[in-house]
Enzyme design. Structure first.
Site, PDB file in Angstrom:
ATOM      1  N   LYS A 189      43.667  42.976  53.541  1.00 23.39           N
ATOM      2  CA  LYS A 189      42.770  41.823  53.400  1.00 23.39           C
ATOM      3  C   LYS A 189      42.268  41.345  54.770  1.00 23.39           C
ATOM      4  CE  LYS A 189      43.217  42.109  48.966  1.00 23.39           C
ATOM      5  NZ  LYS A 189      44.080  41.444  48.009  1.00 23.39           N
TER       6      LYS A 189
HETATM    7  C1  LIG Z   1      44.805  41.423  46.682  1.00 23.98           C
HETATM    8  C2  LIG Z   1      44.381  40.586  45.532  1.00 23.98           C
HETATM    9  C3  LIG Z   1      45.285  39.786  44.789  1.00 23.98           C
HETATM   10  C4  LIG Z   1      46.757  39.866  44.978  1.00 23.98           C
HETATM   11  O1  LIG Z   1      47.132  39.685  46.265  1.00 23.98           O
HETATM   12  P1  LIG Z   1      48.643  39.988  46.729  1.00 23.98           P
HETATM   13  O2  LIG Z   1      48.772  39.181  47.985  1.00 23.98           O
HETATM   14  O3  LIG Z   1      48.701  41.458  46.973  1.00 23.98           O
HETATM   15  O4  LIG Z   1      49.574  39.545  45.660  1.00 23.98           O
HETATM   16  C5  LIG Z   1      44.781  38.951  43.819  1.00 23.98           C
HETATM   17  N1  LIG Z   1      43.459  38.905  43.546  1.00 23.98           N
HETATM   18  C6  LIG Z   1      42.577  39.677  44.207  1.00 23.98           C
HETATM   19  C7  LIG Z   1      41.122  39.566  43.871  1.00 23.98           C
HETATM   20  C8  LIG Z   1      43.009  40.551  45.202  1.00 23.98           C
HETATM   21  O5  LIG Z   1      42.130  41.341  45.833  1.00 23.98           O
END
Ligand SMILES: *Cc1c(COP(=O)(O)O)cnc(C)c1O
Length: 388
Positions: A189
């Site tokens: 991210k």
């Molecule tokens: C990555 C993601 C999540 C979950 O994130 P984590 O930190 O891996 O639990 C939820 N929603 C979206 C749209 C994502 O891209």
């Protein structure tokens, strides 16, 4: 040939030093770094409260619980998202449903949401929460959605997992329109803590409940206790919470990464603009710009134009992977997953999402990507789109 991933974290010497300092300190958990990260992240997004948790999936879970979502509640989200956006409703015993996307923005469609709300009102089945997703980092239509939230009485929970640092109508996303926004710090991210998540909200009561739920439902604050505190050893469990805490080393990494957010953001924007230019004449649908918002550019997702003789997505995908380019597909619509089929969803129900999925490919984009790496992606893509 070097492999070019679709996304890659950037960890600098300063990041490593910050984590090492945290590991040598007196607190590995529940020290001062988590509150510091929360305050800085909230400030950056102009929100009153930040509540850090172990990941964004946990963030989605606790925000729904804090909003009293449970059995008998219904939650709606976008099919073009990671499964966590929908799973969180099921964790709470609520039912889940979807609202189709707008094919231009790839975010939840406001007209589709309106129509579904009107129908649901007639059936007395209005949702308790709606979770729009800022797909690829582009903020959803938050103002229109907040108006609908106020009219129909649902919680607006923004899944901003892709959108750290994004802006909407001149304001950072965070709490300007949504009742709460959740962020992910997973390694791919915008900024990372390895695993990690955050909820931002301007609502004091929600923030208090979030802090309780992320740490077993336990409080040491006499003001929040049901009974009289008999002494300083005393704590009370007043709700059924979880251990969803972030560690001090994660927070140290988050603080250090956050200090570089703006700089990394500019590099993502430059790369996205360069893709726009280099791919302008290809038979592709490129990500749409919206004048009133600034995307965080988590992803650069293209669609292969459907025309006679157009190569299939599978063909292009395979040619790219064979050339060591880490393309990906975001996302397989959630309602098409076997688990969601097993609870009653079927293909054909959200046609814009399914059409988008059939032709979508995410091509590499990350702050450390060089122009020559990007040139290689573009060249390979041109070949893959041409006659085989
Ligand atoms: C990555 C993601 C999540 C979950 O994130 P984590 O930190 O891996 O639990 C939820 N929603 C979206 C749209 C994502 O891209």
């Amino acid at each position: 040939m070097d492999f070019i991933p679709y996304s890659r974290h950037e960890v600098t010497t300063e990041d490593v030093d910050a984590v090492a300092r945290a590991l040598r300190s007196d607190f590995l958990t529940q020290g001062a770094l988590v509150p510091d990260f929360e305050a800085k992240f909230a400030l950056r997004h102009a929100a009153r409260h930040g509540v850090a948790v172990s990941n964004a999936t946990a963030a989605l879970h606790v925000i729904l619980l804090a909003c009293d979502i449970g059995s008998g509640s219904s939650v709606w989200t976008s099919p073009i998202s990671f499964v966590a956006s929908a799973n969180c409703a099921l964790y709470c015993g609520a039912t889940i449903d979807f609202v189709d996307i707008d094919p231009e923005s790839r975010n939840m469609s406001v007209p589709a949401l309106k129509l579904k709300l009107i129908a649901a009102k007639r059936l007395e089945k209005l949702p308790s929460a709606v979770i729009p997703v800022d797909f690829a980092g582009m903020p959803a239509d938050l103002k229109e959605m907040r108006e609908l939230a106020d009219e129909y009485g649902f919680w607006l929970i923004e899944d901003a997992s892709h959108a750290t640092g994004a802006a909407y109508q001149g304001l950072p996303i965070g709490a300007a329109y949504a009742h709460a926004s959740i962020f992910s710090f997973h390694a791919v991210k915008i900024i990372t803590t390895g695993e990690g998540g955050m909820v931002l909200t301007n609502d004091d009561d929600l923030a208090r409940r979030l802090r309780l739920l992320r740490s077993h439902g336990i409080t040491r604050d006499p003001q929040m206790m049901k009974g009289e505190s008999p002494g300083p050893w005393y704590y009370e469990q007043t709700a059924l919470g979880f251990n969803y805490r972030m560690t001090e080393a994660q927070a140290a990494l988050g603080i250090s990464q956050l200090a570089r957010l703006d700089e990394m953001q500019v590099r993502r924007e430059r790369l996205a603009a360069r893709y726009d230019e280099l791919l302008a004449d290809e038979p592709l649908i490129l990500p749409r710009r919206l004048p009133d918002r600034r995307s965080a550019w988590h992803l650069y997702a293209i669609e292969i134009e459907a025309h006679r003789g157009a190569p299939s997505r599978a063909h292009v995908f395979e040619r790219m992977r064979n050339a060591a380019i880490g393309v990906n597909v975001h996302y397989i619509p959630i309602h098409l997953q076997p688990y969601y089929a097993s609870i009653g969803f079927s293909s054909g129900s959200f046609p814009a999402s399914e059409r988008y999925y059939a032709r979508a490919i995410s091509i590499p984009l990350f702050p450390g990507m060089s122009n020559s790496q990007q040139d290689r992606v573009v060249e390979t893509l041109r070949h893959a789109l041409g006659p085989s």
